[in-house]
Design an enzyme around this catalytic site. Structure first.
Site, PDB file in Angstrom:
ATOM      1  CE  LYS A   1     -84.495 -44.505  36.126  1.00  0.00           C
ATOM      2  NZ  LYS A   1     -84.228 -43.046  36.330  1.00  0.00           N
ATOM      3  NE  ARG A   2     -77.454 -42.980  28.199  1.00  0.00           N
ATOM      4  CZ  ARG A   2     -78.247 -41.940  28.356  1.00  0.00           C
ATOM      5  NH1 ARG A   2     -79.330 -42.056  29.093  1.00  0.00           N
ATOM      6  NH2 ARG A   2     -77.967 -40.779  27.799  1.00  0.00           N
TER       7      ARG A   2
END
Length: 272
Positions: free
Chosen positions: A93-94
């Site tokens: 979840k960058r």
């Protein structure tokens, strides 16, 4: 792995199962704690027992990052152990400004050789585009999640009268294609899966929420499947923690087989 190869693997195994390797030291069988690398020892048995049913594995990087260098080593060994013809997802979840996103992309795609990474779109195109520059790699964009807090922003009505998640999906289609972008769509909202499928008929969805979170696999397939299947349905806790003793691997296999059996029926029913 490109789209054609992914669908070929789905067809070969009659499955669209993704196994989430959310491996928690406090939850794995106690006897494994004596191993030199308990996390990898656990993951190895899970992979060995689910490889016939799984077309993808999804380590959530938080479980490894929390352990520092040893955790990263366990993650690397896990990735090396997964067969190369099986799709891998870095659930990280960058999402950051462009130059930082470029380094995240390099870390997951070049240094670790994941096939895909989950990305948050909140900062817009410059936070996503660097991930799309890698050939045969995938961005899996957070679109519509099933957590309680998703209501805070995703369902807000925009000035165009659309919910925010819909704006994200429509705009992001200009950034990527069905060959390098997927969407995270939660399994606990059948009617919403149908809405997203209308917006993006050809993209793959990564669908969490089946199993321990209560999502219906039948609903996911009914509303989300397309002619190329278009689904990777993830189960984490429901598979990897199905057993708590030395036979935990066999328990994981049993749960994976149950899902695969249902998936085979659903592929025949809806993948047309």
């Amino acid at each position: 792995m490109d789209k054609k190869a992914l669908f070929a693997k789905i067809s070969q195994k009659s499955s669209f199962l993704c196994v989430g390797l959310d491996t928690d030291l406090t939850k794995i069988p106690e006897h494994l704690l004596k191993e030199k690398d308990p996390i990898f020892a656990f993951n190895k048995q899970i992979i060995d027992n689910t490889i016939d049913q799984a077309v993808a594995y999804k380590p959530n990087t938080a479980f490894y990052e929390a352990l520092g260098p040893k955790g990263w080593e366990s993650l690397h060994k896990t990735l090396e152990y997964i067969p190369k013809d099986v799709f891998t997802i870095a659930d990280a979840k960058r999402g950051d400004i462009g130059n930082t996103s470029g380094l995240y992309a390099k870390a997951f795609f070049e240094m670790m050789d994941f096939d895909s990474v989950t990305v948050a779109p909140y900062m817009g195109i410059d936070s996503v585009k660097p991930f799309l520059a890698f050939e045969d790699k995938w961005v899996i964009l957070l679109a519509l999640t099933s957590n309680e807090g998703s209501q805070d922003f995703q369902m807000l009505e925009t000035k165009n009268g659309k919910p925010f998640f819909q704006e994200v999906i429509e705009k992001s289609q200009k950034w990527g294609t069905p060959d390098n972008m997927m969407y995270v769509v939660g399994a606990t909202r059948g009617e919403k899966i149908a809405e997203v499928r209308k917006l993006v008929p050809d993209h793959f969805f990564l669908v969490p929420g089946v199993g321990a979170q209560g999502g219906s696999l039948e609903e996911v397939a009914k509303f989300g499947m397309n002619s190329n299947c278009g689904l990777l349905v993830n189960s984490s806790r429901g598979i990897i923690y199905a057993g708590k003793d030395k036979d935990f691997g066999k328990a994981a296999k049993t749960e994976a087989q149950k899902l695969q059996t249902e998936m085979e029926i659903l592929l025949d029913k809806y993948c047309k």
